[in-house]
Design a protein around this motif. Structure first.
Motif, PDB file in Angstrom:
ATOM      1  N   THR A   1       0.832  -1.207   0.000  1.00  0.00           N
ATOM      2  CA  THR A   1       0.000   0.000   0.000  1.00  0.00           C
ATOM      3  C   THR A   1       0.864   1.252   0.000  1.00  0.00           C
ATOM      4  O   THR A   1       0.712   2.123  -0.857  1.00  0.00           O
ATOM      5  CB  THR A   1      -0.950  -0.002   1.209  1.00  0.00           C
ATOM      6  N   LEU A   2       1.777   1.354   0.951  1.00  0.00           N
ATOM      7  CA  LEU A   2       2.739   2.453   0.968  1.00  0.00           C
ATOM      8  C   LEU A   2       4.074   2.028   0.354  1.00  0.00           C
ATOM      9  O   LEU A   2       4.666   2.761  -0.437  1.00  0.00           O
ATOM     10  CB  LEU A   2       2.969   2.942   2.401  1.00  0.00           C
ATOM     11  N   LEU A   3       4.528   0.840   0.740  1.00  0.00           N
ATOM     12  CA  LEU A   3       5.836   0.356   0.292  1.00  0.00           C
ATOM     13  C   LEU A   3       5.706  -0.888  -0.583  1.00  0.00           C
ATOM     14  O   LEU A   3       4.938  -1.800  -0.263  1.00  0.00           O
ATOM     15  CB  LEU A   3       6.716   0.008   1.494  1.00  0.00           C
ATOM     16  N   ASP A   4       6.488  -0.907  -1.652  1.00  0.00           N
ATOM     17  CA  ASP A   4       6.602  -2.101  -2.494  1.00  0.00           C
ATOM     18  C   ASP A   4       7.718  -2.958  -1.909  1.00  0.00           C
ATOM     19  O   ASP A   4       8.890  -2.837  -2.285  1.00  0.00           O
ATOM     20  CB  ASP A   4       6.908  -1.704  -3.935  1.00  0.00           C
ATOM     21  N   THR A   5       7.352  -3.803  -0.970  1.00  0.00           N
ATOM     22  CA  THR A   5       8.317  -4.633  -0.245  1.00  0.00           C
ATOM     23  C   THR A   5       8.506  -6.006  -0.875  1.00  0.00           C
ATOM     24  O   THR A   5       9.369  -6.774  -0.422  1.00  0.00           O
ATOM     25  CB  THR A   5       7.861  -4.828   1.215  1.00  0.00           C
TER      26      THR A   5
ATOM     27  N   ILE B   1      16.582  -5.862   4.494  1.00  0.00           N
ATOM     28  CA  ILE B   1      15.190  -5.430   4.563  1.00  0.00           C
ATOM     29  C   ILE B   1      14.849  -4.277   3.615  1.00  0.00           C
ATOM     30  O   ILE B   1      13.693  -4.098   3.236  1.00  0.00           O
ATOM     31  CB  ILE B   1      14.821  -5.045   6.013  1.00  0.00           C
ATOM     32  N   ALA B   2      15.825  -3.497   3.218  1.00  0.00           N
ATOM     33  CA  ALA B   2      15.543  -2.305   2.405  1.00  0.00           C
ATOM     34  C   ALA B   2      16.486  -2.187   1.218  1.00  0.00           C
ATOM     35  O   ALA B   2      16.925  -1.101   0.863  1.00  0.00           O
ATOM     36  CB  ALA B   2      15.609  -1.050   3.268  1.00  0.00           C
TER      37      ALA B   2
ATOM     38  N   LEU C   1      10.416  -5.511  12.801  1.00  0.00           N
ATOM     39  CA  LEU C   1      10.706  -5.299  11.391  1.00  0.00           C
ATOM     40  C   LEU C   1      10.162  -3.957  10.915  1.00  0.00           C
ATOM     41  O   LEU C   1      10.801  -3.270  10.112  1.00  0.00           O
ATOM     42  CB  LEU C   1      10.117  -6.435  10.559  1.00  0.00           C
ATOM     43  N   THR C   2       8.988  -3.573  11.392  1.00  0.00           N
ATOM     44  CA  THR C   2       8.419  -2.277  11.028  1.00  0.00           C
ATOM     45  C   THR C   2       9.351  -1.149  11.458  1.00  0.00           C
ATOM     46  O   THR C   2       9.642  -0.225  10.685  1.00  0.00           O
ATOM     47  CB  THR C   2       7.039  -2.088  11.679  1.00  0.00           C
ATOM     48  N   GLN C   3       9.848  -1.228  12.690  1.00  0.00           N
ATOM     49  CA  GLN C   3      10.729  -0.186  13.211  1.00  0.00           C
ATOM     50  C   GLN C   3      12.076  -0.174  12.491  1.00  0.00           C
ATOM     51  O   GLN C   3      12.724   0.871  12.400  1.00  0.00           O
ATOM     52  CB  GLN C   3      10.928  -0.383  14.712  1.00  0.00           C
ATOM     53  N   GLN C   4      12.486  -1.309  11.979  1.00  0.00           N
ATOM     54  CA  GLN C   4      13.728  -1.362  11.223  1.00  0.00           C
ATOM     55  C   GLN C   4      13.550  -0.792   9.817  1.00  0.00           C
ATOM     56  O   GLN C   4      14.444  -0.119   9.286  1.00  0.00           O
ATOM     57  CB  GLN C   4      14.218  -2.813  11.122  1.00  0.00           C
ATOM     58  N   LEU C   5      12.387  -1.053   9.218  1.00  0.00           N
ATOM     59  CA  LEU C   5      12.157  -0.691   7.820  1.00  0.00           C
ATOM     60  C   LEU C   5      11.779   0.774   7.621  1.00  0.00           C
ATOM     61  O   LEU C   5      12.344   1.457   6.752  1.00  0.00           O
ATOM     62  CB  LEU C   5      11.051  -1.585   7.249  1.00  0.00           C
ATOM     63  N   VAL C   6      10.834   1.268   8.384  1.00  0.00           N
ATOM     64  CA  VAL C   6      10.245   2.587   8.126  1.00  0.00           C
ATOM     65  C   VAL C   6      11.264   3.726   8.103  1.00  0.00           C
ATOM     66  O   VAL C   6      11.179   4.616   7.244  1.00  0.00           O
ATOM     67  CB  VAL C   6       9.106   2.856   9.131  1.00  0.00           C
TER      68      VAL C   6
END
Length: 224
Positions: A20-24, A88-89, A122-127
């Motif tokens: 939705t926000l990120l193409d992961t 992750i990114a 993982l959210t805190q690592q990625l954003v």
């Protein structure tokens, strides 16, 4: 865009993260293939893993391992999450139009939050890799509460932290669980058709209030 009539603007827009926000999908797929390669198993192509990316590690591993996943779920998920956290990114990026959308919401004084089923670590690592997202103060992850989507509690939790009643919030996501959670939270639901949707998904049955094929179509739902 399925809704033609202009609507009153929301006081807040809550977004799913992956799809939705990120193409992961590229990095999630790479983690899956890292696990498969370690066991000398056939790799999964982008065409196969991309529609499954919103289903997280369990959905991806279940696709690759079939019934074996149920027997080895803890082991395989641990290997997957280790591989994903390590890279992750690398290829993940904002979907086209998301940065402009967030800026328009800011200019219109519409609050923004993220509600994802991705684990908090993982959210805190990625954003933080994405400055446009790093400024979003309210982020609810899959393990922030004892329940996750499709339960509406994470959405209601985010709305409470924003100080905005649920009926004045919109929820945008690309999976059936997103729309179900939004409906049960009494929010206006928007399906992000540009996200990770399989050709087998019967999206019309999900009951979204509106559908968009590009992030900037969201603002057009209430703008001239």
């Amino acid at each position: 865009m399925s809704t033609q009539a202009k609507l009153a603007p929301p006081q807040a827009v809550l977004f799913d993260l992956d799809g939705t926000l990120l193409d992961t999908a590229p990095d999630l797929g790479a983690a899956l293939n890292t696990v498969l390669a370690a066991e000398q198993r056939p790799l999964v192509s982008p065409a196969e893993y991309t529609p499954l990316a919103s289903h997280g590690s369990a959905g991806l591993l279940r696709y690759a391992y079939g019934d074996e996943f149920e027997q080895r779920s803890d082991e395989l998920r641990s290997a997957f999450l280790d591989a994903y956290a390590a890279q992750i990114a690398v290829h993940t990026q904002l979907f086209d139009g998301v940065a402009d959308l967030l800026e328009q919401l800011h200019q219109q004084h519409i609050a923004v939050a993220i509600v994802t089923n991705k684990p908090q670590a993982l959210t805190q690592q990625l954003v933080p890799h994405y400055p446009q997202l790093a400024t979003i103060k309210v982020v609810v992850s899959g393990d922030t509460l004892p329940v996750a989507k499709p339960d509406p509690a994470p959405l209601l939790h985010a709305a409470s932290h924003l100080g905005i009643e649920a009926q004045h919030c919109w929820y945008v996501g690309d999976a059936e669980r997103d729309i179900e959670a939004g409906r049960h939270a009494n929010m206006f639901t928007v399906l992000a058709e540009y996200g990770y949707i399989s050709t087998n998904d019967n999206i019309q049955s999900w009951g979204a209030n509106a559908q968009i094929t590009h992030p900037l179509e969201l603002v057009r739902l209430w703008s001239n």
